[in-house]
Each structure stands twice: as structure tokens, then as C-alpha cells.
Design a protein around this motif. Structure first.
Motif, PDB file in Angstrom:
ATOM      1  N   SER A  15      -7.471  32.266 -55.180  1.00  0.00           N
ATOM      2  CA  SER A  15      -7.354  30.842 -55.516  1.00  0.00           C
ATOM      3  C   SER A  15      -6.669  30.124 -54.360  1.00  0.00           C
ATOM      4  CB  SER A  15      -6.519  30.636 -56.784  1.00  0.00           C
ATOM      5  OG  SER A  15      -7.097  31.298 -57.882  1.00  0.00           O
ATOM      6  N   TRP A  17      -4.785  26.183 -53.194  1.00  0.00           N
ATOM      7  CA  TRP A  17      -4.313  24.835 -53.470  1.00  0.00           C
ATOM      8  C   TRP A  17      -4.003  24.156 -52.146  1.00  0.00           C
ATOM      9  CZ3 TRP A  17      -3.380  29.023 -56.371  1.00  0.00           C
ATOM     10  CH2 TRP A  17      -3.537  28.931 -57.747  1.00  0.00           C
ATOM     11  N   ASP A  19      -1.908  20.852 -51.046  1.00  0.00           N
ATOM     12  CA  ASP A  19      -1.002  19.818 -51.578  1.00  0.00           C
ATOM     13  C   ASP A  19      -1.106  19.692 -53.096  1.00  0.00           C
ATOM     14  OD1 ASP A  19      -0.021  19.219 -49.071  1.00  0.00           O
ATOM     15  OD2 ASP A  19      -1.409  17.566 -48.746  1.00  0.00           O
ATOM     16  N   ASP A  20      -1.013  20.798 -53.791  1.00  0.00           N
ATOM     17  CA  ASP A  20      -1.056  20.870 -55.261  1.00  0.00           C
ATOM     18  C   ASP A  20      -2.422  20.537 -55.861  1.00  0.00           C
ATOM     19  OD1 ASP A  20       1.640  21.636 -55.405  1.00  0.00           O
ATOM     20  OD2 ASP A  20       2.298  19.552 -55.359  1.00  0.00           O
ATOM     21  N   TYR A  21      -3.459  20.363 -55.020  1.00  0.00           N
ATOM     22  CA  TYR A  21      -4.815  20.120 -55.515  1.00  0.00           C
ATOM     23  C   TYR A  21      -5.548  21.458 -55.538  1.00  0.00           C
ATOM     24  CZ  TYR A  21      -9.601  18.376 -55.799  1.00  0.00           C
ATOM     25  OH  TYR A  21     -10.900  18.139 -56.183  1.00  0.00           O
ATOM     26  N   TYR A  22      -5.966  21.887 -56.714  1.00  0.00           N
ATOM     27  CA  TYR A  22      -6.656  23.166 -56.872  1.00  0.00           C
ATOM     28  C   TYR A  22      -8.073  23.050 -56.321  1.00  0.00           C
ATOM     29  CZ  TYR A  22      -8.918  27.169 -59.061  1.00  0.00           C
ATOM     30  OH  TYR A  22      -9.631  28.321 -59.288  1.00  0.00           O
ATOM     31  N   MET A  23      -8.423  23.911 -55.372  1.00  0.00           N
ATOM     32  CA  MET A  23      -9.741  23.903 -54.731  1.00  0.00           C
ATOM     33  C   MET A  23     -10.659  24.899 -55.452  1.00  0.00           C
ATOM     34  SD  MET A  23      -9.364  21.692 -52.247  1.00  0.00           S
ATOM     35  CE  MET A  23     -10.861  21.972 -51.341  1.00  0.00           C
ATOM     36  N   CYS A  86      -0.585  19.048 -44.310  1.00  0.00           N
ATOM     37  CA  CYS A  86      -0.559  19.448 -45.713  1.00  0.00           C
ATOM     38  C   CYS A  86       0.032  20.848 -45.862  1.00  0.00           C
ATOM     39  CB  CYS A  86      -1.958  19.383 -46.306  1.00  0.00           C
ATOM     40  SG  CYS A  86      -3.124  20.521 -45.556  1.00  0.00           S
ATOM     41  N   ILE A  88      -0.788  24.564 -47.816  1.00  0.00           N
ATOM     42  CA  ILE A  88      -1.834  25.369 -48.440  1.00  0.00           C
ATOM     43  C   ILE A  88      -1.163  26.558 -49.119  1.00  0.00           C
ATOM     44  CG2 ILE A  88      -3.831  26.862 -48.024  1.00  0.00           C
ATOM     45  CD1 ILE A  88      -4.540  25.051 -45.636  1.00  0.00           C
ATOM     46  N   SER A  90      -2.152  30.132 -51.015  1.00  0.00           N
ATOM     47  CA  SER A  90      -3.176  31.134 -51.292  1.00  0.00           C
ATOM     48  C   SER A  90      -2.646  32.092 -52.353  1.00  0.00           C
ATOM     49  CB  SER A  90      -3.480  31.915 -50.009  1.00  0.00           C
ATOM     50  OG  SER A  90      -4.229  33.074 -50.290  1.00  0.00           O
ATOM     51  N   ARG A 102       0.894  35.987 -52.971  1.00  0.00           N
ATOM     52  CA  ARG A 102       0.876  34.531 -52.868  1.00  0.00           C
ATOM     53  C   ARG A 102       1.577  34.134 -51.579  1.00  0.00           C
ATOM     54  NH1 ARG A 102       3.880  30.254 -56.111  1.00  0.00           N
ATOM     55  NH2 ARG A 102       5.260  32.016 -56.535  1.00  0.00           N
ATOM     56  N   LYS A 104       2.404  30.801 -48.883  1.00  0.00           N
ATOM     57  CA  LYS A 104       2.483  29.344 -48.678  1.00  0.00           C
ATOM     58  C   LYS A 104       2.423  29.077 -47.178  1.00  0.00           C
ATOM     59  CE  LYS A 104       5.635  25.488 -49.597  1.00  0.00           C
ATOM     60  NZ  LYS A 104       6.932  25.143 -50.230  1.00  0.00           N
TER      61      LYS A 104
END
Length: 149
Positions: A15, A17, A19-23, A86, A88, A90, A102, A104
Motif C-alpha cells: 500500500s 500513501w 501526504d495521507d492520500y491513499y493511492m 511531499c 510517501i 510504503s 512500513r 516513511k
């Protein structure tokens, strides 16, 4: 030391993200650090020695072309000579693994912007190269116990 083959991480469970936007449309991510080294000459040795003198942090996001997200996120800044910076995150969380990984990435800037790239009878895909200036390991999966215990 052996491990169970099903513990091998599968990218299908990754998964991303920005800037907190889930891609949701992401299909892959690579982020790596390349060491910049300078050769160090030494007397009494035939081997070359090296000293790390810098690092280069780069990556690529791969995704299905579903929206104009990157055009919307970066176009206005580029027109006015500004960088889009931004964060990101992962996440790789295979249900068969013994945890999740995870990472950052901070100070991320996109290296290019594709405005149009399409072809008849071909599904739309995007490959977005980026650079980053920092990282933080948020979660890791434990290493194998190679001591036999």
C-alpha cells in the motif's frame, strides 16, 4: 537455516500513501539509497579502499492510470517555479508474513511530470520517478534466527 516459503513477501499486499492520500491505483514502489564513495589510496595494500562521501535517494512509483492526481498535485507549482514536496509512506503487509514493513520517505520531490501518454488498446500506466531527502523505518519484520535456537 531454512524458512517457510510462504513467508516470502508478496507485493500484492503493498500500500502507498502520499501526504495521507491513499493511492489505491499503485502497482509498485521502489525506493533506494545509492552510496556515493570516494576511493581512498593506501600504502601497503593492493585492495582499493572507499569512504562514503554522500548518498543519492531515489525511487519510482508505478500505478494504473486512473486519475490525474500527479498533474493536479504538481502542475501549478511547476508553472510558478516551485517544487512539490511531499511525504510517501510504503506498507508491505503480506498476511503470511510475521509482521509488516512500513517505511516513511520525507522530502520527496517528483523528477518529472508526464502530461499525456496513451495508446489504443493499452491500459494506462504511469511510472513516476522521485527523489527524497530522508527516511524513517516505522515497522520491520524480524530477521531469521540463524543461531539455531
Amino acid at each position: 537455516m531454512k524458512y517457510s516459503p510462504e513467508k516470502t513477501l508478496n507485493g500484492t499486499f503493498g500500500s502507498l500513501w502520499i501526504d495521507d492520500y491513499y493511492m489505491a491505483e499503485v502497482t509498485g514502489l521502489e525506493a533506494k539509497i545509492t552510496l556515493e564513495k570516494t576511493e581512498v589510496n593506501q600504502t601497503g595494500s593492493l585492495e582499493k579502499g572507499y569512504k562514503i562521501t554522500g548518498i543519492d535517494c531515489k525511487g519510482t512509483i508505478k500505478l494504473n492510470k486512473v486519475t490525474s492526481y500527479f498533474i493536479q498535485k504538481t502542475s501549478d507549482n511547476l508553472k510558478s517555479g516551485k517544487a512539490t514536496i511531499c511525504t510517501i509512506i510504503s506498507l508491505l503487509a503480506d498476511p503470511d508474513s510475521d509482521g509488516q514493513e512500513r517505511i516513511k520517505l520525507t522530502g520527496c520531490t517528483f523528477d518529472e511530470l508526464t502530461l499525456a501518454n496513451w495508446e489504443a488498446k493499452k491500459l494506462g500506466e504511469e511510472s513516476i520517478p522521485f527523489s527524497f531527502t530522508g527516511w524513517e523505518v516505522l515497522d520491520t519484520i524480524a530477521a531469521l534466527d540463524t543461531t539455531g535456537n
